[in-house]
Enzyme design. Sequence first.
Site, PDB file in Angstrom:
ATOM      1  N   CYS A  91       0.732  -1.092   0.540  1.00  0.00           N
ATOM      2  CA  CYS A  91       0.689  -0.546   0.386  1.00  0.00           C
ATOM      3  C   CYS A  91       1.046   1.014   0.137  1.00  0.00           C
ATOM      4  O   CYS A  91       1.564   1.470   0.659  1.00  0.00           O
ATOM      5  CB  CYS A  91      -1.151  -0.365   1.489  1.00  0.00           C
ATOM      6  SG  CYS A  91      -1.748   1.297   0.861  1.00  0.00           S
ATOM      7  N   HIS A 133      -9.260  -3.069  -2.076  1.00  0.00           N
ATOM      8  CA  HIS A 133      -8.289  -3.062  -1.306  1.00  0.00           C
ATOM      9  C   HIS A 133      -8.610  -1.362  -1.552  1.00  0.00           C
ATOM     10  O   HIS A 133      -8.556  -0.654   0.088  1.00  0.00           O
ATOM     11  CB  HIS A 133      -6.655  -3.074  -1.776  1.00  0.00           C
ATOM     12  CG  HIS A 133      -5.170  -1.895  -1.059  1.00  0.00           C
ATOM     13  ND1 HIS A 133      -4.876  -2.655  -0.087  1.00  0.00           N
ATOM     14  CD2 HIS A 133      -5.057  -0.926  -1.039  1.00  0.00           C
ATOM     15  CE1 HIS A 133      -3.512  -1.709   0.170  1.00  0.00           C
ATOM     16  NE2 HIS A 133      -3.912  -0.675  -0.693  1.00  0.00           N
ATOM     17  N   GLU A 134      -8.051  -1.056  -2.381  1.00  0.00           N
ATOM     18  CA  GLU A 134      -8.903   0.551  -2.239  1.00  0.00           C
ATOM     19  C   GLU A 134     -10.316   0.504  -2.007  1.00  0.00           C
ATOM     20  O   GLU A 134     -10.362   2.033  -0.877  1.00  0.00           O
ATOM     21  CB  GLU A 134      -8.958   1.234  -4.074  1.00  0.00           C
ATOM     22  CG  GLU A 134      -7.523   0.938  -4.509  1.00  0.00           C
ATOM     23  CD  GLU A 134      -6.547   1.272  -3.557  1.00  0.00           C
ATOM     24  OE1 GLU A 134      -6.897   2.658  -3.440  1.00  0.00           O
ATOM     25  OE2 GLU A 134      -5.422   0.984  -4.134  1.00  0.00           O
ATOM     26  N   HIS A 137     -10.032   1.438   1.526  1.00  0.00           N
ATOM     27  CA  HIS A 137      -9.443   2.706   2.181  1.00  0.00           C
ATOM     28  C   HIS A 137     -10.964   3.596   2.090  1.00  0.00           C
ATOM     29  O   HIS A 137     -10.732   4.737   3.302  1.00  0.00           O
ATOM     30  CB  HIS A 137      -8.752   3.213   1.285  1.00  0.00           C
ATOM     31  CG  HIS A 137      -7.101   2.952   1.177  1.00  0.00           C
ATOM     32  ND1 HIS A 137      -6.854   3.298   1.916  1.00  0.00           N
ATOM     33  CD2 HIS A 137      -6.282   2.812  -0.176  1.00  0.00           C
ATOM     34  CE1 HIS A 137      -5.551   2.814   2.057  1.00  0.00           C
ATOM     35  NE2 HIS A 137      -5.735   2.549   0.668  1.00  0.00           N
TER      36      HIS A 137
HETATM   37 ZN    ZN Z   1      -3.626   1.009  -0.138  1.00  0.00          ZN
END
Ligand code: ZN
Length: 170
Positions: A91, A133-134, A137
């Site tokens: 990341c 993953h995004e 966030h």
């Molecule tokens: Zn990330």
Amino acid sequence: MARREILEYPDSRLRLPAEPVDTFDDELSRLAGDLFDTMYAAKAIGLSAPQVDVRSQVLVMDLSVDGTAPQVYVNPEILSSTRPGLVEESCASLPGVVGTVVRATELRVRAHDLDGAAFERDLSAMEAVCLQHEMDHLEGTLFVDRLSIFRRLRIRAAAAAAARRRRRAA
Ligand code: ZN
């Protein structure tokens, strides 16, 4: 377009949830452009608005090797996901950290483009993993949060295996 500063763990701003986008204007296009510039400069394959201190549900990805396949997702939601697998992630907000997490490797996502048009897309393999993953966030979740869960599971599995060995030996 411009590069923006990427917030790094443990900056508490990475933990703030992003808000849905309801105005599809020049500012949104500029944000997406800046996300791409910042992502390419960081040699990352994905970047989300919260990582540059903007609390909007916007993320960008490009899994090509030469920066020729940009993708923008505004207000993404996962409609279905399947085929969980172990994948190695890193990341841009956690330089130098690599860890293995469980992610679906096939999914269908619904999102809006920069003009506000809704679309649905099927993603698989690293594209599916990157999107999850995004999207984490956007909710203030970092992959290390999932890593600690995985490590707990591994510890539990190792303990169970040790108990089985003890039973066999007894
Ligand atoms: Zn990330």
